[in-house]
Scaffold this active site. Sequence first.
Site, mmCIF file in Angstrom:
data_model
loop_
_atom_site.group_PDB
_atom_site.id
_atom_site.type_symbol
_atom_site.label_atom_id
_atom_site.label_comp_id
_atom_site.label_asym_id
_atom_site.label_seq_id
_atom_site.Cartn_x
_atom_site.Cartn_y
_atom_site.Cartn_z
ATOM 1 C CB SER A 58 52.301 38.954 36.110
ATOM 2 O OG SER A 58 51.843 40.280 36.132
HETATM 3 N N1 SAH Z 1 52.300 42.396 38.659
HETATM 4 C C1 SAH Z 1 50.925 42.485 39.056
HETATM 5 C C2 SAH Z 1 50.106 42.566 37.770
HETATM 6 C C3 SAH Z 1 48.763 43.098 37.969
HETATM 7 S S1 SAH Z 1 47.865 43.335 36.463
HETATM 8 C C4 SAH Z 1 50.587 41.229 39.836
HETATM 9 O O1 SAH Z 1 51.374 40.282 39.767
HETATM 10 O O2 SAH Z 1 49.558 41.179 40.503
HETATM 11 C C5 SAH Z 1 48.170 45.020 36.135
HETATM 12 C C6 SAH Z 1 47.659 46.013 37.141
HETATM 13 O O3 SAH Z 1 47.866 47.303 36.561
HETATM 14 C C7 SAH Z 1 46.163 45.922 37.444
HETATM 15 O O4 SAH Z 1 46.004 45.748 38.828
HETATM 16 C C8 SAH Z 1 45.613 47.271 36.977
HETATM 17 O O5 SAH Z 1 44.586 47.779 37.801
HETATM 18 C C9 SAH Z 1 46.835 48.150 37.037
HETATM 19 N N2 SAH Z 1 46.800 49.361 36.226
HETATM 20 C C10 SAH Z 1 46.311 49.531 34.962
HETATM 21 N N3 SAH Z 1 46.483 50.795 34.566
HETATM 22 C C11 SAH Z 1 47.073 51.468 35.606
HETATM 23 C C12 SAH Z 1 47.504 52.805 35.805
HETATM 24 N N4 SAH Z 1 47.372 53.752 34.880
HETATM 25 N N5 SAH Z 1 48.075 53.125 36.985
HETATM 26 C C13 SAH Z 1 48.247 52.203 37.963
HETATM 27 N N6 SAH Z 1 47.862 50.913 37.825
HETATM 28 C C14 SAH Z 1 47.291 50.547 36.664
#
Ligand code: SAH
Length: 220
Positions: free
Chosen positions: A70
């Site tokens: 993010s």
């Molecule tokens: N704050 C994190 C953002 C990652 S993007 C960072 O800074 O790296 C969002 C993440 O949510 C992705 O890795 C994706 O795989 C995950 N995601 C999507 N749907 C999900 C779910 N139902 N349960 C757990 N993780 C999920």
Amino acid sequence: MTDLRLAGIGMTSARTRDRLVQRLREQGIANLSVLDRIRNVPRHIFVDEALGSRAYEDTALPIGFGQTISQPYIVARMTEALLEGGPLDNVLEVGTGCGYQTAVLAPLVTHLYTIERIEPLLSRARERLKELGIRNVRFRHGDGSLGWKAHAPFDGILVAAAPLTVPETLVRQLKVGGRLIVPLGPEGEQELVRLTRREQRVERESLGSVAFVPLLGGVV
Ligand code: SAH
């Protein structure tokens, strides 16, 4: 990992990070503990080495598996919105990704529980947090839209991927007074909202428009 790699040099140095913090301040982030975390968490270790020199730009960057780390402003904004309204004991994070948001948030709460559906991302996040000496986080490979019943109810829940509608299962795992920060809606028209659970109703505030990956079901 060497101390030098953690501390950063050149484009990952303390000066570069200070510039990012200054920028977030100008954009309205006021919580000093949040700004302090942005200054101290080495974002460059959460991205591919080749992208390290861009780690302190205020943008999302790829982390593999079609996912992104993010944008620092969004991490700061969500963390600040979660913290407003009092100290947090038990917090759930959905969408660990590379673990950057997890590392920013962990020292600001007592217990942090984090769920990611893509196993390789979760394992890497776990390793990085260990390297940073962060110990109050429990990791789970699973579908975060189901929450984590064994540790509910939560004072706060932060969701880093966007469902189309309010995730009722997560709202039910909030304490009365607990806050859920979540991006809502289809890609291209999402809104970041804070939902606060009250005795008889759920209060909703808008925190502006955002762009997140979708919240998906199942695990990978
Ligand atoms: N704050 C994190 C953002 C990652 S993007 C960072 O800074 O790296 C969002 C993440 O949510 C992705 O890795 C994706 O795989 C995950 N995601 C999507 N749907 C999900 C779910 N139902 N349960 C757990 N993780 C999920």
